[in-house]
Write a protein that holds these residues in place. Structure first.
Motif, mmCIF file in Angstrom:
data_model
loop_
_atom_site.group_PDB
_atom_site.id
_atom_site.type_symbol
_atom_site.label_atom_id
_atom_site.label_comp_id
_atom_site.label_asym_id
_atom_site.label_seq_id
_atom_site.Cartn_x
_atom_site.Cartn_y
_atom_site.Cartn_z
ATOM 1 N N GLY A 27 -12.518 -117.003 -41.707
ATOM 2 C CA GLY A 27 -12.207 -117.822 -40.540
ATOM 3 C C GLY A 27 -13.428 -118.479 -39.926
ATOM 4 N N GLN A 28 -14.610 -117.900 -40.158
ATOM 5 C CA GLN A 28 -15.844 -118.453 -39.594
ATOM 6 C C GLN A 28 -16.440 -119.561 -40.466
ATOM 7 N N ILE A 29 -16.065 -119.596 -41.727
ATOM 8 C CA ILE A 29 -16.636 -120.591 -42.646
ATOM 9 C C ILE A 29 -16.123 -121.986 -42.278
ATOM 10 N N LEU A 30 -17.014 -122.935 -42.162
ATOM 11 C CA LEU A 30 -16.640 -124.285 -41.736
ATOM 12 C C LEU A 30 -16.146 -125.152 -42.895
ATOM 13 N N ASP A 31 -16.741 -125.002 -44.051
ATOM 14 C CA ASP A 31 -16.362 -125.861 -45.175
ATOM 15 C C ASP A 31 -15.087 -125.335 -45.832
ATOM 16 N N PRO A 32 -14.044 -126.160 -45.975
ATOM 17 C CA PRO A 32 -12.768 -125.679 -46.524
ATOM 18 C C PRO A 32 -12.869 -125.218 -47.970
ATOM 19 N N PHE A 33 -13.755 -125.817 -48.760
ATOM 20 C CA PHE A 33 -13.873 -125.427 -50.160
ATOM 21 C C PHE A 33 -14.593 -124.091 -50.289
ATOM 22 N N GLU A 34 -15.593 -123.871 -49.459
ATOM 23 C CA GLU A 34 -16.255 -122.559 -49.440
ATOM 24 C C GLU A 34 -15.276 -121.482 -48.973
ATOM 25 N N GLN A 35 -14.460 -121.804 -47.970
ATOM 26 C CA GLN A 35 -13.413 -120.880 -47.521
ATOM 27 C C GLN A 35 -12.493 -120.516 -48.687
ATOM 28 N N SER A 36 -12.047 -121.531 -49.385
ATOM 29 C CA SER A 36 -11.107 -121.362 -50.485
ATOM 30 C C SER A 36 -11.684 -120.464 -51.571
ATOM 31 N N PHE A 37 -12.907 -120.770 -51.998
ATOM 32 C CA PHE A 37 -13.509 -119.993 -53.076
ATOM 33 C C PHE A 37 -13.861 -118.581 -52.613
ATOM 34 N N PHE A 38 -14.285 -118.436 -51.374
ATOM 35 C CA PHE A 38 -14.587 -117.121 -50.799
ATOM 36 C C PHE A 38 -13.368 -116.197 -50.903
ATOM 37 N N LEU A 39 -12.191 -116.723 -50.598
ATOM 38 C CA LEU A 39 -10.962 -115.929 -50.694
ATOM 39 C C LEU A 39 -10.627 -115.589 -52.141
ATOM 40 N N MET A 40 -10.882 -116.525 -53.057
ATOM 41 C CA MET A 40 -10.622 -116.266 -54.476
ATOM 42 C C MET A 40 -11.534 -115.185 -55.034
ATOM 43 N N VAL A 41 -12.715 -115.047 -54.437
ATOM 44 C CA VAL A 41 -13.666 -114.031 -54.878
ATOM 45 C C VAL A 41 -13.324 -112.661 -54.294
ATOM 46 N N ARG A 100 -2.581 -113.063 -57.520
ATOM 47 C CA ARG A 100 -1.625 -114.100 -57.103
ATOM 48 C C ARG A 100 -1.821 -114.457 -55.632
ATOM 49 N N VAL A 101 -2.023 -113.452 -54.810
ATOM 50 C CA VAL A 101 -2.284 -113.711 -53.392
ATOM 51 C C VAL A 101 -3.545 -114.546 -53.240
ATOM 52 N N SER A 102 -4.577 -114.225 -54.007
ATOM 53 C CA SER A 102 -5.844 -114.955 -53.867
ATOM 54 C C SER A 102 -5.702 -116.412 -54.284
ATOM 55 N N ARG A 103 -4.890 -116.677 -55.315
ATOM 56 C CA ARG A 103 -4.736 -118.066 -55.773
ATOM 57 C C ARG A 103 -3.989 -118.907 -54.744
ATOM 58 N N LEU A 104 -2.978 -118.334 -54.118
ATOM 59 C CA LEU A 104 -2.265 -119.098 -53.096
ATOM 60 C C LEU A 104 -3.067 -119.151 -51.799
ATOM 61 N N ALA A 105 -3.762 -118.067 -51.468
ATOM 62 C CA ALA A 105 -4.601 -118.069 -50.261
ATOM 63 C C ALA A 105 -5.719 -119.100 -50.383
ATOM 64 N N ALA A 106 -6.182 -119.352 -51.604
ATOM 65 C CA ALA A 106 -7.215 -120.369 -51.812
ATOM 66 C C ALA A 106 -6.732 -121.750 -51.412
ATOM 67 N N ASN A 107 -5.415 -121.916 -51.297
ATOM 68 C CA ASN A 107 -4.854 -123.206 -50.888
ATOM 69 C C ASN A 107 -4.667 -123.344 -49.379
ATOM 70 N N ILE A 108 -4.863 -122.265 -48.636
ATOM 71 C CA ILE A 108 -4.693 -122.348 -47.176
ATOM 72 C C ILE A 108 -5.620 -123.409 -46.572
ATOM 73 N N PRO A 109 -6.927 -123.420 -46.905
ATOM 74 C CA PRO A 109 -7.795 -124.470 -46.336
ATOM 75 C C PRO A 109 -7.355 -125.870 -46.757
#
Length: 454
Positions: A276-290, A304-313
């Motif tokens: 939630g603190q990360i400003l860049d949406p792509f960094e947010q997305s990849f952070f969740l995938m990791v 599966r949760v991580s792949r869909l969560a990566a789309n939240i940003p």
């Protein structure tokens, strides 16, 4: 003798039995005396770690080493590398996880991997990579969260449901998936579990898109996302939407996930807080995938949760979604495995960058073919959707439809009311079996309304 040394010794003994060893064979080879029950417990632990396999039962049980498994298919790796260009760091990570599992160190969850990450100071993606992703993300559809995803929802439901399920070994074809999602027609030749997996993806994607303004990096979003993806797929009916309280193992890797429920909960919340603190949406997305797969916060269905969560940003910022089109299953899982065993993000990052560029290109073409969206419908999309959902669920008859719509439009600003009523009526007139999914009603509800309500 510690666990690692003991496992290595048992693997060495098993290598003398290419056709599998009985428990008595192993006991006879051991230099120290142990009970059969103790040896069974050791071998059971090695099975959970993916070090050995077991076949048969009772007295017919045989234990097999996985040493013969292995050597990576060089032609396959070469073909994948041509498809997805890999950095030298990614190649090193791939080489490390391609080593036979017996030769890879047994590792556990490294808490500092998450704790040491400083949002907006540290970054898995470089400035150049984030800039490139932003350029291809196609963000020019307005400020209302979810607008982009709404415009391509029918295509996204099929693409992301199919590709994410395919990465789990689901054997439905793209056309099978389309038929299942649009018409509710399952393939009789395939398992009910595979159909359930795809339909769960559909529900979860619709949830993210329809609730675009409410979703975020919080328990509400992630727990509900898991509940939808895991629906009717886990042995424990209470497990969907609940954080893990049991120990789990992951086949094929030397990584053992965290097993203490209090720490799982603590680090799950920390993942949400840092994302939630990360400003860049792509960094947010990849952070969740990791970090979501690495923590394994749920009994199952974590990737599966991580792949869909990566789309939240992407959904919240109106960027092209990530649907994992054409991503090789083996390369994706080796990227995840490199994170499990080495905390090395480079292989998964190269897969992520390639996959996003491919997804963005696809949806740019689709959006161009759709033309410009109706700004009035964008403004009232939530109200329109909710009213049409009510019409279907309550099976409002055609003869009562005009009155029902007008009655429910009284909450709309007076200057927009007539236009709103017209928009709802047009949407209802255009409803058919291929597009009702956007209103989050089941095929049976739509069928009943169509047969009885109209």
């Amino acid at each position: 003798m510690n666990n690692i040394k003991r496992n290595e010794h048992l693997l060495e003994l098993l290598s003398d039995f290419p056709d599998g060893a009985k428990l008595s064979d192993i006991l006879a080879k051991l230099e120290t005396e142990v009970t059969a029950r103790t040896l069974q417990r050791w071998l059971g632990g090695m099975t959970k770690q993916g070090l050995i396999t077991i076949e048969g039962s009772a007295r017919g049980t045989r234990y097999f080493t996985k040493a013969a498994e292995a050597a990576p298919d060089k032609e396959t790796e070469k073909a994948q590398e041509i498809l997805i260009p890999l950095s030298e760091q990614a190649k090193n990570a791939l080489a490390n996880v391609a080593v036979p599992i017996q030769q890879r160190p047994v590792v556990g969850y490294q808490q500092d991997f998450l704790k040491s990450y400083r949002p907006n100071i540290d970054s898995y993606l470089s400035k150049e990579e984030k800039k490139q992703l932003a350029e291809i993300g196609d963000n020019n559809v307005g400020a209302v969260a979810g607008t982009y995803a709404q415009q391509i929802l029918n295509r996204l439901l099929i693409d992301l449901s199919w590709n994410s399920s395919r990465l789990e070994g689901n054997t439905y074809s793209l056309l099978d998936t389309q038929r299942l999602i649009e018409y509710g027609e399952a393939d009789d030749q395939k398992s009910a579990k595979e159909a359930q997996m795809i339909l769960n993806h559909k529900d979860a994607i619709e949830f993210l898109v329809q609730a675009a303004e409410e979703i975020g990096y919080n328990r509400y979003t992630l727990l509900n996302l898991h509940a939808m993806l895991a629906n009717n797929l886990l042995p424990d009916p209470e497990a969907p939407g609940r954080l893990r309280s049991i120990a789990v193992g992951i086949t094929g890797t030397s990584f053992t996930p965290l097993a203490i429920p209090q720490l799982i909960e603590k680090y799950f919340d920390l993942i949400m807080e840092k994302a939630g603190q990360i400003l860049d949406p792509f960094e947010q997305s990849f952070f969740l995938m990791v970090h979501l797969p690495y923590l394994q916060p749920f009994d199952d269905v974590n990737k599966r949760v991580s792949r869909l969560a990566a789309n939240i940003p992407m959904i919240k910022k109106n960027l092209a979604p990530l649907s994992f089109i054409d991503v090789p299953e083996d390369l994706y899982f080796k990227g995840v495995m490199a994170i499990y065993e080495q905390n090395d993000i480079h292989l998964l990052k190269d897969v992520y960058l390639w996959s996003y560029e491919r997804s963005a290109s696809r949806y740019r073409v689709i959006r161009q073919s759709l033309g410009e969206p109706d700004t009035f419908k964008l403004k009232y999309r939530t109200a329109i959707r909710e009213l049409i959902t009510t019409v279907i669920v309550k099976e409002i008859e055609h003869k009562n439809l005009a009155h029902f719509i007008r009655e429910n439009a009284q909450a709309i600003d007076e200057q927009d009311r007539e236009e709103f009523i017209k928009a709802v009526e047009q949407e209802i007139m255009s409803l058919h079996e291929g597009n009702f999914a956007r209103y989050r009603v089941s095929p049976s509800e739509f069928r009943r309304w169509k047969e009885n309500g109209r």
